[in-house]
Write a protein that holds these residues in place. Structure first.
Motif, PDB file in Angstrom:
ATOM      1  N   ASP A 120      15.490  35.209  86.193  1.00  0.00           N
ATOM      2  CA  ASP A 120      15.899  36.279  86.027  1.00  0.00           C
ATOM      3  C   ASP A 120      15.185  37.441  86.523  1.00  0.00           C
ATOM      4  OD1 ASP A 120      18.100  37.991  87.634  1.00  0.00           O
ATOM      5  OD2 ASP A 120      19.040  38.440  85.698  1.00  0.00           O
ATOM      6  N   LEU A 121      13.643  37.467  87.308  1.00  0.00           N
ATOM      7  CA  LEU A 121      12.851  38.374  87.205  1.00  0.00           C
ATOM      8  C   LEU A 121      12.410  39.100  85.840  1.00  0.00           C
ATOM      9  CD1 LEU A 121      13.825  40.127  90.857  1.00  0.00           C
ATOM     10  CD2 LEU A 121      11.753  37.637  90.594  1.00  0.00           C
ATOM     11  N   GLN A 122      12.634  37.544  84.695  1.00  0.00           N
ATOM     12  CA  GLN A 122      12.331  38.535  83.399  1.00  0.00           C
ATOM     13  C   GLN A 122      10.350  37.665  83.133  1.00  0.00           C
ATOM     14  OE1 GLN A 122      15.046  38.382  80.589  1.00  0.00           O
ATOM     15  NE2 GLN A 122      16.893  37.676  81.854  1.00  0.00           N
ATOM     16  N   PRO A 123       9.924  38.311  83.389  1.00  0.00           N
ATOM     17  CA  PRO A 123       8.192  38.655  83.027  1.00  0.00           C
ATOM     18  C   PRO A 123       8.107  37.435  81.680  1.00  0.00           C
ATOM     19  CG  PRO A 123       8.311  40.547  84.200  1.00  0.00           C
ATOM     20  CD  PRO A 123      10.001  40.315  83.493  1.00  0.00           C
ATOM     21  N   HIS A 124       8.757  38.063  80.779  1.00  0.00           N
ATOM     22  CA  HIS A 124       7.961  37.654  79.413  1.00  0.00           C
ATOM     23  C   HIS A 124       8.917  36.186  78.796  1.00  0.00           C
ATOM     24  CE1 HIS A 124      12.486  39.064  79.029  1.00  0.00           C
ATOM     25  NE2 HIS A 124      13.029  38.292  77.630  1.00  0.00           N
ATOM     26  N   MET A 125       9.848  36.065  79.888  1.00  0.00           N
ATOM     27  CA  MET A 125       9.783  34.219  79.779  1.00  0.00           C
ATOM     28  C   MET A 125       9.208  32.999  80.341  1.00  0.00           C
ATOM     29  SD  MET A 125      13.262  34.451  78.049  1.00  0.00           S
ATOM     30  CE  MET A 125      13.875  33.216  78.115  1.00  0.00           C
ATOM     31  N   CYS A 126       8.305  34.049  81.662  1.00  0.00           N
ATOM     32  CA  CYS A 126       6.938  33.386  82.171  1.00  0.00           C
ATOM     33  C   CYS A 126       5.663  33.580  81.383  1.00  0.00           C
ATOM     34  CB  CYS A 126       7.488  33.476  83.470  1.00  0.00           C
ATOM     35  SG  CYS A 126       9.243  32.893  83.530  1.00  0.00           S
ATOM     36  N   LYS A 127       5.614  33.954  80.538  1.00  0.00           N
ATOM     37  CA  LYS A 127       4.083  34.265  79.802  1.00  0.00           C
ATOM     38  C   LYS A 127       3.324  33.512  79.864  1.00  0.00           C
ATOM     39  CE  LYS A 127       4.451  38.576  78.433  1.00  0.00           C
ATOM     40  NZ  LYS A 127       3.599  39.671  79.341  1.00  0.00           N
ATOM     41  N   ALA A 128       3.521  32.323  79.839  1.00  0.00           N
ATOM     42  CA  ALA A 128       2.475  30.721  79.458  1.00  0.00           C
ATOM     43  C   ALA A 128       2.063  30.420  81.228  1.00  0.00           C
ATOM     44  CB  ALA A 128       2.970  29.516  79.206  1.00  0.00           C
ATOM     45  N   LYS A 129       2.828  30.251  81.734  1.00  0.00           N
ATOM     46  CA  LYS A 129       2.918  29.958  83.391  1.00  0.00           C
ATOM     47  C   LYS A 129       2.470  31.460  83.871  1.00  0.00           C
ATOM     48  CE  LYS A 129       7.028  27.122  83.458  1.00  0.00           C
ATOM     49  NZ  LYS A 129       7.267  27.333  82.026  1.00  0.00           N
ATOM     50  N   GLN A 130       2.751  33.529  83.699  1.00  0.00           N
ATOM     51  CA  GLN A 130       1.586  33.968  83.483  1.00  0.00           C
ATOM     52  C   GLN A 130       0.266  33.236  83.725  1.00  0.00           C
ATOM     53  OE1 GLN A 130       2.687  36.655  85.520  1.00  0.00           O
ATOM     54  NE2 GLN A 130       1.124  37.230  85.899  1.00  0.00           N
ATOM     55  N   GLU A 131       0.061  33.567  81.956  1.00  0.00           N
ATOM     56  CA  GLU A 131      -1.746  33.253  81.706  1.00  0.00           C
ATOM     57  C   GLU A 131      -2.318  32.335  82.823  1.00  0.00           C
ATOM     58  OE1 GLU A 131      -2.959  32.412  77.865  1.00  0.00           O
ATOM     59  OE2 GLU A 131      -1.957  33.282  77.483  1.00  0.00           O
ATOM     60  N   ALA A 132      -1.439  30.632  82.765  1.00  0.00           N
ATOM     61  CA  ALA A 132      -1.803  30.243  83.526  1.00  0.00           C
ATOM     62  C   ALA A 132      -2.323  30.574  84.377  1.00  0.00           C
ATOM     63  CB  ALA A 132      -1.009  28.761  84.349  1.00  0.00           C
ATOM     64  N   PHE A 133      -1.746  31.142  85.128  1.00  0.00           N
ATOM     65  CA  PHE A 133      -1.853  31.424  86.888  1.00  0.00           C
ATOM     66  C   PHE A 133      -3.001  32.299  86.827  1.00  0.00           C
ATOM     67  CE2 PHE A 133      -1.334  35.368  89.238  1.00  0.00           C
ATOM     68  CZ  PHE A 133      -1.078  35.131  90.726  1.00  0.00           C
ATOM     69  N   GLU A 134      -3.066  33.126  86.188  1.00  0.00           N
ATOM     70  CA  GLU A 134      -4.013  34.678  86.112  1.00  0.00           C
ATOM     71  C   GLU A 134      -5.183  33.625  85.385  1.00  0.00           C
ATOM     72  OE1 GLU A 134      -3.083  37.517  84.852  1.00  0.00           O
ATOM     73  OE2 GLU A 134      -1.410  38.726  85.542  1.00  0.00           O
ATOM     74  N   SER A 135      -5.530  33.055  84.493  1.00  0.00           N
ATOM     75  CA  SER A 135      -7.081  32.241  84.002  1.00  0.00           C
ATOM     76  C   SER A 135      -7.074  31.362  85.204  1.00  0.00           C
ATOM     77  CB  SER A 135      -6.281  30.956  83.346  1.00  0.00           C
ATOM     78  OG  SER A 135      -7.196  30.603  82.571  1.00  0.00           O
ATOM     79  N   ALA A 136      -6.714  30.192  86.215  1.00  0.00           N
ATOM     80  CA  ALA A 136      -7.212  30.115  88.000  1.00  0.00           C
ATOM     81  C   ALA A 136      -7.433  30.985  88.191  1.00  0.00           C
ATOM     82  CB  ALA A 136      -5.999  28.708  87.855  1.00  0.00           C
ATOM     83  N   PHE A 137      -6.618  31.916  88.626  1.00  0.00           N
ATOM     84  CA  PHE A 137      -6.825  32.878  89.696  1.00  0.00           C
ATOM     85  C   PHE A 137      -8.060  33.995  89.902  1.00  0.00           C
ATOM     86  CE2 PHE A 137      -7.142  37.073  92.068  1.00  0.00           C
ATOM     87  CZ  PHE A 137      -6.925  37.003  93.352  1.00  0.00           C
ATOM     88  N   TYR A 138      -8.471  33.578  88.005  1.00  0.00           N
ATOM     89  CA  TYR A 138     -10.225  34.633  88.428  1.00  0.00           C
ATOM     90  C   TYR A 138     -10.925  33.377  87.458  1.00  0.00           C
ATOM     91  CZ  TYR A 138      -7.485  39.131  87.840  1.00  0.00           C
ATOM     92  OH  TYR A 138      -6.124  40.393  88.802  1.00  0.00           O
ATOM     93  N   GLY A 139     -10.432  32.426  87.372  1.00  0.00           N
ATOM     94  CA  GLY A 139     -11.465  31.527  86.635  1.00  0.00           C
ATOM     95  C   GLY A 139     -11.984  31.757  85.409  1.00  0.00           C
ATOM     96  N   ASN A 140     -11.492  31.486  84.680  1.00  0.00           N
ATOM     97  CA  ASN A 140     -11.255  31.760  83.437  1.00  0.00           C
ATOM     98  C   ASN A 140     -10.898  30.974  82.631  1.00  0.00           C
ATOM     99  OD1 ASN A 140     -11.496  34.401  83.250  1.00  0.00           O
ATOM    100  ND2 ASN A 140      -9.330  35.377  82.602  1.00  0.00           N
TER     101      ASN A 140
END
Length: 106
Positions: A86-106
């Motif tokens: 239901d669009l609650q970002p705090h419930m998807c923090k690990a997936k957000q981190e995985a996406f941003e890490s891959a996107f920025y190449g970390n």
């Protein structure tokens, strides 16, 4: 439905896609958004800042193309998580981190 379809000749992004890309959009399109907001502060006429608005759209649509080419799987996982939570970002923090890490190449 793929994130690669997002664009002026394609489809608009869904709410969960906007939420998933929001932090990246805020960072990558900061200058365009800032110029648009400065313009709107001077003149709130609907057409006064059309050029600045077009630049924001170009940046965001370009960013969705970049996401589609670099990290489509991570983005899709995050987007689906946000949709199911239901669009609650705090419930998807690990997936957000995985996406941003891959996107920025970390």
């Amino acid at each position: 439905m793929s994130v690669a379809d997002v664009g002026p000749a394609g489809r608009p992004p869904t709410s969960q896609e906007l939420y998933a890309a929001g932090r990246v959009i805020g960072y990558k399109c900061f200058d365009q958004n800032y110029e648009f907001m400065k313009c709107k502060a001077k003149d709130d006429s609907p057409t006064a800042c059309a050029a600045e608005g077009d630049e924001v759209h170009k940046c965001v649509y370009g960013l969705f193309k970049e996401i589609a080419s670099k990290t489509p799987k991570q983005f899709n996982v995050l987007s689906k998580c946000l949709d199911s939570e239901d669009l609650q970002p705090h419930m998807c923090k690990a997936k957000q981190e995985a996406f941003e890490s891959a996107f920025y190449g970390n």
